[in-house]
Design a protein around this motif. Structure first.
Motif: not given
Ligand SMILES: [Zn+2]
Length: 177
Positions: A42, A56, A58-60, A79, A81, A83, A130
């Motif tokens: 990400g 901040k 965004n990863y997967q 997937e 986020w 923050n 997540n």
């Protein structure tokens, strides 16, 4: 302390307002409770306000999970986020006062070593929170999953073998005699 996977964020910490971007990837090879098919990848944006360091991203990742219904392994793409804010102490050296700013380390769950982020620990935490709580295979909760049906049949069998049920059967059998 684990020094692996350190990502130096000192430049951002010493220069408030400077935005840095990092492409991250980690296979989390040391993790025993996570079975990754595809590593966590990400993009992370980093900036310091002077008092706070903001991360901040965004990863997967794709990992192997167990179906909550039948227990079969499933490949689950996740997937997410992240923050996060970290408190910074001291005056950034970019201000030219001869001082030096440093991220305050959290005692119970350290994610920084000096101004370097423990990338693996950080991403692992993000991935874990997540993950789906009840991952399901292609059959879902109600589909005709053969594994789940076999398991339910076995459960019924076991219930029939319960002592109370056996006694009942014995009674029925004696009466038939
Ligand atoms: Zn299933």
């Amino acid at each position: 302390m684990k020094r692996q996977g350190l990502l130096d964020l000192n430049e951002a910490v010493q220069h408030p307002g400077t935005k840095l971007r990092f492409e991250l990837t980690t296979a989390l090879t040391e993790e025993e409770d996570l079975d990754l098919i595809e590593p966590v990848t990400g993009t992370m944006d980093v900036v310091s306000t002077g008092n706070i360091l903001l991360l901040k991203g965004n990863y997967q990742a794709t990992c192997v999970l167990e179906c909550a219904r039948c227990g079969e392994p499933i490949n689950q793409k996740v997937e997410f986020w992240m923050n996060d804010e970290f408190i910074v102490e001291g005056v950034a050296s970019g201000y030219g006062t001869g001082e030096y700013a440093e991220v305050v380390e959290e005692e119970d769950y350290p994610l920084f070593h000096k101004n370097a982020l423990m990338k693996d620990t950080y991403l692992r935490q993000g991935l874990l929170v997540n993950l789906p709580v009840q991952p399901l295979c292609e059959f879902g909760w109600d589909g005709p999953c053969p594994k789940a049906q076999a398991r339910e049949a076995k459960k019924q069998q076991e219930q029939l073998g319960h002592p109370a049920m056996q006694k009942l059967r014995e009674l029925v059998e004696t009466e038939e005699d």
